[in-house]
Design a protein around this motif. Structure first.
Motif, short mmCIF file in Angstrom:
data_model
loop_
_atom_site.label_atom_id
_atom_site.label_comp_id
_atom_site.label_asym_id
_atom_site.label_seq_id
_atom_site.Cartn_x
_atom_site.Cartn_y
_atom_site.Cartn_z
N LEU A 10 0.84 -1.20 0.00
CA LEU A 10 0.00 0.00 0.00
C LEU A 10 0.87 1.25 0.00
CD1 LEU A 10 -2.78 -0.96 2.58
CD2 LEU A 10 -2.55 -1.62 0.19
N HIS A 11 1.88 1.25 0.87
CA HIS A 11 2.79 2.39 0.94
C HIS A 11 3.50 2.60 -0.40
CE1 HIS A 11 5.91 5.13 2.20
NE2 HIS A 11 6.83 4.25 1.86
N HIS A 12 3.94 1.51 -1.03
CA HIS A 12 4.65 1.61 -2.31
C HIS A 12 3.75 2.26 -3.38
CE1 HIS A 12 7.39 0.66 -5.55
NE2 HIS A 12 6.40 0.06 -6.19
N ILE A 13 2.52 1.79 -3.49
CA ILE A 13 1.60 2.34 -4.49
C ILE A 13 1.26 3.79 -4.15
CG2 ILE A 13 -0.72 2.18 -5.47
CD1 ILE A 13 -0.46 -0.88 -5.14
N HIS A 14 1.05 4.08 -2.86
CA HIS A 14 0.73 5.46 -2.44
C HIS A 14 1.88 6.39 -2.80
CE1 HIS A 14 -1.56 8.16 0.39
NE2 HIS A 14 -2.54 7.45 -0.15
N THR A 15 3.11 5.91 -2.63
CA THR A 15 4.29 6.71 -2.96
C THR A 15 4.34 7.02 -4.46
OG1 THR A 15 5.53 5.78 -1.11
CG2 THR A 15 6.83 6.75 -2.86
N GLN A 16 3.91 6.07 -5.27
CA GLN A 16 3.91 6.27 -6.73
C GLN A 16 2.81 7.21 -7.20
OE1 GLN A 16 3.41 2.10 -7.87
NE2 GLN A 16 5.43 2.19 -8.83
N THR A 17 1.75 7.37 -6.42
CA THR A 17 0.57 8.08 -6.92
C THR A 17 0.23 9.37 -6.17
OG1 THR A 17 -0.84 6.63 -5.60
CG2 THR A 17 -0.47 6.00 -7.88
N PHE A 18 0.83 9.60 -5.01
CA PHE A 18 0.51 10.81 -4.24
C PHE A 18 1.77 11.62 -3.94
CE2 PHE A 18 -3.30 8.33 -3.42
CZ PHE A 18 -4.29 9.30 -3.48
N ARG A 19 1.61 12.92 -3.96
CA ARG A 19 2.70 13.84 -3.67
C ARG A 19 3.16 13.71 -2.22
NH1 ARG A 19 4.71 18.34 -6.16
NH2 ARG A 19 5.48 19.98 -4.82
N HIS A 20 2.23 13.47 -1.30
CA HIS A 20 2.54 13.31 0.13
C HIS A 20 2.01 11.95 0.58
CE1 HIS A 20 3.85 17.46 0.35
NE2 HIS A 20 2.75 17.80 -0.29
N PRO A 21 2.76 10.89 0.30
CA PRO A 21 2.26 9.54 0.60
C PRO A 21 2.24 9.24 2.09
CG PRO A 21 4.53 9.43 -0.14
CD PRO A 21 4.10 10.86 -0.30
N TRP A 22 1.38 8.31 2.44
CA TRP A 22 1.30 7.84 3.82
C TRP A 22 2.39 6.80 4.04
CZ3 TRP A 22 -4.65 6.67 4.17
CH2 TRP A 22 -5.35 7.88 4.03
N ALA B 225 -5.77 4.14 -4.51
CA ALA B 225 -4.62 4.32 -5.40
C ALA B 225 -4.46 3.09 -6.28
CB ALA B 225 -3.35 4.55 -4.58
N VAL B 226 -4.07 3.33 -7.51
CA VAL B 226 -3.84 2.26 -8.48
C VAL B 226 -2.44 2.46 -9.03
CG1 VAL B 226 -4.58 1.27 -10.68
CG2 VAL B 226 -6.29 2.06 -9.02
N SER B 227 -1.68 1.38 -9.10
CA SER B 227 -0.33 1.43 -9.64
C SER B 227 -0.35 2.05 -11.03
CB SER B 227 0.23 0.01 -9.68
OG SER B 227 1.56 0.03 -10.12
N PRO B 228 0.57 2.96 -11.32
CA PRO B 228 0.55 3.64 -12.63
C PRO B 228 0.53 2.70 -13.84
CG PRO B 228 2.07 4.74 -11.16
CD PRO B 228 1.63 3.48 -10.45
N ASP B 229 1.14 1.53 -13.72
CA ASP B 229 1.18 0.63 -14.88
C ASP B 229 -0.14 -0.05 -15.19
OD1 ASP B 229 1.61 -0.95 -12.52
OD2 ASP B 229 2.37 -2.58 -13.76
N VAL B 230 -1.13 0.05 -14.29
CA VAL B 230 -2.44 -0.54 -14.58
C VAL B 230 -3.58 0.48 -14.45
CG1 VAL B 230 -1.79 -2.92 -14.06
CG2 VAL B 230 -2.68 -1.46 -12.22
N GLN B 231 -3.23 1.75 -14.39
CA GLN B 231 -4.29 2.77 -14.34
C GLN B 231 -5.07 2.75 -15.65
OE1 GLN B 231 -2.39 6.49 -13.30
NE2 GLN B 231 -2.21 5.89 -11.16
N ARG B 232 -6.35 3.07 -15.53
CA ARG B 232 -7.29 3.09 -16.66
C ARG B 232 -7.50 1.72 -17.28
NH1 ARG B 232 -5.49 9.02 -18.74
NH2 ARG B 232 -6.55 10.06 -17.06
N LYS B 233 -7.41 0.70 -16.42
CA LYS B 233 -7.63 -0.68 -16.87
C LYS B 233 -8.79 -1.31 -16.11
CE LYS B 233 -3.63 -1.18 -19.21
NZ LYS B 233 -3.67 -0.77 -20.58
N GLY B 234 -9.54 -0.52 -15.32
CA GLY B 234 -10.68 -1.05 -14.59
C GLY B 234 -10.39 -1.41 -13.15
N VAL B 235 -9.15 -1.27 -12.71
CA VAL B 235 -8.78 -1.64 -11.34
C VAL B 235 -9.49 -0.73 -10.33
CG1 VAL B 235 -6.87 -1.85 -9.69
CG2 VAL B 235 -6.58 -2.65 -12.04
N GLY B 236 -9.46 0.58 -10.56
CA GLY B 236 -10.12 1.51 -9.65
C GLY B 236 -11.62 1.25 -9.57
N HIS B 237 -12.23 0.99 -10.71
CA HIS B 237 -13.66 0.69 -10.74
C HIS B 237 -13.96 -0.57 -9.94
CE1 HIS B 237 -17.61 -0.44 -12.25
NE2 HIS B 237 -17.76 0.83 -12.61
N ALA B 238 -13.15 -1.60 -10.10
CA ALA B 238 -13.37 -2.86 -9.37
C ALA B 238 -13.20 -2.65 -7.87
CB ALA B 238 -12.41 -3.93 -9.88
#
Length: 166
Positions: free
Chosen positions: A27-39, A86-99
């Motif tokens: 979770l921390h790894h993905i948050h770091t990739q997608t947010f300016r101030h990750p948890w 948060a969704v890993s950049p390599d799978v964004q816009r692939k339906g992961v967030g919707h799921a």
């Protein structure tokens, strides 16, 4: 226990499962990739340990222990809020967030929640489109809430009514 299988994106299949404390590093790894101030990992451990907090993780099939995305939410009485998604950049816009959001909505239906709130950066057009498709409507904003490279950006406050318990 919810486990949803979805999608086949160029031979990439995903499942959505409930989060566990063992997922905090991912979770921390993905948050770091997608947010300016990750948890931090500690932030995730503290949240997951709370009785009112629940969440789901999307995993690529055949990759146990991995994470492609996640969502954390809180339910108090009959009102819920998305704490972060948060969704890993390599799978964004692939339906992961919707799921992931679908898993939250299913869970809240089972808990008989009446409404779900979230905040989204006004500059995050892709997320706003997803939330509109899921039935969220704007109910307010927080001016200059997010710090960006160019200054500050407003947070839009969105709500989805989930119906009233029978």
């Amino acid at each position: 226990m919810i486990s949803l299988s979805f999608g086949s994106f160029g031979r990439r299949n995903f499942t959505v499962e409930p989060l566990a404390a063992s997922d905090c590093t991912h979770l921390h790894h993905i948050h770091t990739q997608t947010f300016r101030h990750p948890w931090s990992e500690e932030d995730f451990h503290a949240l997951i340990g709370q009785d009112t907090v629940f969440g789901f993780v999307a995993r690529e099939e055949g990759q146990p222990g991995s994470a492609a995305g996640f969502v954390l939410a809180r339910l108090v009485l009959d009102e819920a809020e998305i704490l972060t998604i948060a969704v890993s950049p390599d799978v964004q816009r692939k339906g992961v967030g919707h799921a992931l959001m679908d898993a939250v909505l299913r869970h809240l239906h089972g808990e008989r929640a009446r409404s779900l709130f979230l905040e989204v950066d006004q500059a995050n057009v892709a997320a706003q489109a997803l939330y509109r498709r899921l039935g969220f409507v704007k109910v307010g904003d927080r001016p200059a809430y997010y710090q960006t490279e160019g200054g500050r950006s407003a947070a839009l406050i969105l709500r989805r009514d989930l119906g009233s318990p029978a």
